[in-house]
Write a protein that holds these residues in place. Structure first.
Motif, PDB file in Angstrom:
ATOM      1  N   PHE A 280       0.852  -1.190   0.000  1.00  0.00           N
ATOM      2  CA  PHE A 280       0.000   0.000   0.000  1.00  0.00           C
ATOM      3  C   PHE A 280       0.890   1.243   0.000  1.00  0.00           C
ATOM      4  O   PHE A 280       0.957   1.961   0.993  1.00  0.00           O
ATOM      5  CB  PHE A 280      -0.913   0.000   1.227  1.00  0.00           C
ATOM      6  N   PRO A 281       1.594   1.508  -1.108  1.00  0.00           N
ATOM      7  CA  PRO A 281       2.556   2.616  -1.116  1.00  0.00           C
ATOM      8  C   PRO A 281       1.880   3.964  -0.872  1.00  0.00           C
ATOM      9  O   PRO A 281       0.787   4.211  -1.394  1.00  0.00           O
ATOM     10  CB  PRO A 281       3.164   2.553  -2.526  1.00  0.00           C
ATOM     11  N   PRO A 282       2.540   4.824  -0.063  1.00  0.00           N
ATOM     12  CA  PRO A 282       1.966   6.134   0.254  1.00  0.00           C
ATOM     13  C   PRO A 282       1.862   7.043  -0.975  1.00  0.00           C
ATOM     14  O   PRO A 282       1.219   8.082  -0.909  1.00  0.00           O
ATOM     15  CB  PRO A 282       2.944   6.720   1.288  1.00  0.00           C
ATOM     16  N   THR A 283       2.487   6.614  -2.088  1.00  0.00           N
ATOM     17  CA  THR A 283       2.388   7.405  -3.316  1.00  0.00           C
ATOM     18  C   THR A 283       1.150   7.041  -4.125  1.00  0.00           C
ATOM     19  O   THR A 283       0.821   7.706  -5.104  1.00  0.00           O
ATOM     20  CB  THR A 283       3.627   7.130  -4.196  1.00  0.00           C
ATOM     21  N   ASP A 284       0.460   5.967  -3.725  1.00  0.00           N
ATOM     22  CA  ASP A 284      -0.696   5.493  -4.486  1.00  0.00           C
ATOM     23  C   ASP A 284      -1.976   6.159  -3.979  1.00  0.00           C
ATOM     24  O   ASP A 284      -2.395   5.920  -2.847  1.00  0.00           O
ATOM     25  CB  ASP A 284      -0.804   3.962  -4.333  1.00  0.00           C
ATOM     26  N   PRO A 285      -2.614   6.995  -4.830  1.00  0.00           N
ATOM     27  CA  PRO A 285      -3.814   7.722  -4.388  1.00  0.00           C
ATOM     28  C   PRO A 285      -4.953   6.792  -3.977  1.00  0.00           C
ATOM     29  O   PRO A 285      -5.860   7.194  -3.239  1.00  0.00           O
ATOM     30  CB  PRO A 285      -4.200   8.560  -5.618  1.00  0.00           C
ATOM     31  N   GLN A 286      -4.891   5.541  -4.426  1.00  0.00           N
ATOM     32  CA  GLN A 286      -5.910   4.545  -4.086  1.00  0.00           C
ATOM     33  C   GLN A 286      -6.047   4.378  -2.558  1.00  0.00           C
ATOM     34  O   GLN A 286      -7.120   4.062  -2.055  1.00  0.00           O
ATOM     35  CB  GLN A 286      -5.493   3.208  -4.712  1.00  0.00           C
ATOM     36  N   TRP A 287      -4.947   4.578  -1.831  1.00  0.00           N
ATOM     37  CA  TRP A 287      -4.960   4.319  -0.387  1.00  0.00           C
ATOM     38  C   TRP A 287      -5.085   5.594   0.437  1.00  0.00           C
ATOM     39  O   TRP A 287      -4.973   5.565   1.655  1.00  0.00           O
ATOM     40  CB  TRP A 287      -3.704   3.548   0.039  1.00  0.00           C
ATOM     41  N   ALA A 288      -5.324   6.742  -0.235  1.00  0.00           N
ATOM     42  CA  ALA A 288      -5.486   7.997   0.505  1.00  0.00           C
ATOM     43  C   ALA A 288      -6.703   7.904   1.414  1.00  0.00           C
ATOM     44  O   ALA A 288      -7.812   7.589   0.961  1.00  0.00           O
ATOM     45  CB  ALA A 288      -5.629   9.162  -0.468  1.00  0.00           C
ATOM     46  N   GLY A 289      -6.486   8.136   2.691  1.00  0.00           N
ATOM     47  CA  GLY A 289      -7.583   8.089   3.663  1.00  0.00           C
ATOM     48  C   GLY A 289      -8.152   6.707   3.898  1.00  0.00           C
ATOM     49  O   GLY A 289      -9.226   6.555   4.490  1.00  0.00           O
ATOM     50  N   ALA A 290      -7.448   5.670   3.434  1.00  0.00           N
ATOM     51  CA  ALA A 290      -7.972   4.297   3.525  1.00  0.00           C
ATOM     52  C   ALA A 290      -8.246   3.878   4.970  1.00  0.00           C
ATOM     53  O   ALA A 290      -7.511   4.249   5.891  1.00  0.00           O
ATOM     54  CB  ALA A 290      -6.987   3.326   2.889  1.00  0.00           C
ATOM     55  N   ASP A 291      -9.302   3.108   5.150  1.00  0.00           N
ATOM     56  CA  ASP A 291      -9.621   2.470   6.428  1.00  0.00           C
ATOM     57  C   ASP A 291      -8.613   1.335   6.616  1.00  0.00           C
ATOM     58  O   ASP A 291      -8.596   0.369   5.846  1.00  0.00           O
ATOM     59  CB  ASP A 291     -11.056   1.931   6.342  1.00  0.00           C
ATOM     60  N   SER A 292      -7.773   1.439   7.625  1.00  0.00           N
ATOM     61  CA  SER A 292      -6.716   0.444   7.800  1.00  0.00           C
ATOM     62  C   SER A 292      -7.265  -0.945   8.093  1.00  0.00           C
ATOM     63  O   SER A 292      -6.574  -1.939   7.854  1.00  0.00           O
ATOM     64  CB  SER A 292      -5.748   0.886   8.900  1.00  0.00           C
TER      65      SER A 292
END
Ligand SMILES: [Zn+2]
Length: 165
Positions: free
Chosen positions: A69-81
């Motif tokens: 889940f790279p921090p550069t991937d917008p897919q995981w922005a604000g993701a529920d962990s």
């Protein structure tokens, strides 16, 4: 289990820390905890869940959560962990492993986490389809020492035992 069946076990450990800031919610173990500060991160910055995920991946030498889940991937922005946790568990299950138990420590100067611990254990156990008594969550302060003691951040440690019959 009979004599000619051997149970395989693997152990993993995980560590994480996130910075405390004033304009974010504080989410630990999937529980939203009322506090004047929250954790900064690309996802919801749930430091406890991240440590557990890294421990699960570490047990199978699958790398760390930054890889998945790279921090550069917008897919995981604000993701529920907790959603990320379920994805990591899927990797574990695909390889034929299940969770024996988890033990973890959250290090935070404030707020008092004790009233929220049961809920955290239930949430994590629910995602992993295990019993809350297989999920240890402890909370401690850093005795005002270092960055965690100065309330600049919250850290978490976890160990996970995986079993395979
Ligand atoms: Zn993290």
């Amino acid at each position: 289990m009979t004599n000619n069946q051997k149970m395989n076990i693997r152990i993993g450990n995980g560590y994480d820390i996130h910075r405390l800031v004033s304009d974010r919610p504080l989410i630990l173990g999937g529980v939203n905890i009322p506090h004047s500060l929250g954790l900064l991160g690309h996802s919801d910055a749930d430091v406890l869940t991240h440590a557990i995920m890294d421990a699960m991946l570490g047990a199978l030498s699958l790398g760390d959560i930054g890889h998945y889940f790279p921090p550069t991937d917008p897919q995981w922005a604000g993701a529920d962990s907790l959603v990320l946790l379920s994805k990591v568990y899927q990797l574990v299950q695909e390889r034929g492993w299940q969770i024996g138990n988890i033990d973890s420590v959250v290090v935070a100067e404030r707020p008092k986490l004790k009233p929220h611990i049961e809920k955290m254990r239930e949430k994590i156990a629910g995602v992993l389809q295990i019993q809350p008594n297989q999920v240890g969550v402890k909370a401690t302060t850093n005795e005002k020492l270092g960055p965690v003691g100065r309330e600049e951040g919250i850290s978490a440690y976890a160990v996970v035992l995986l079993t395979q019959e």
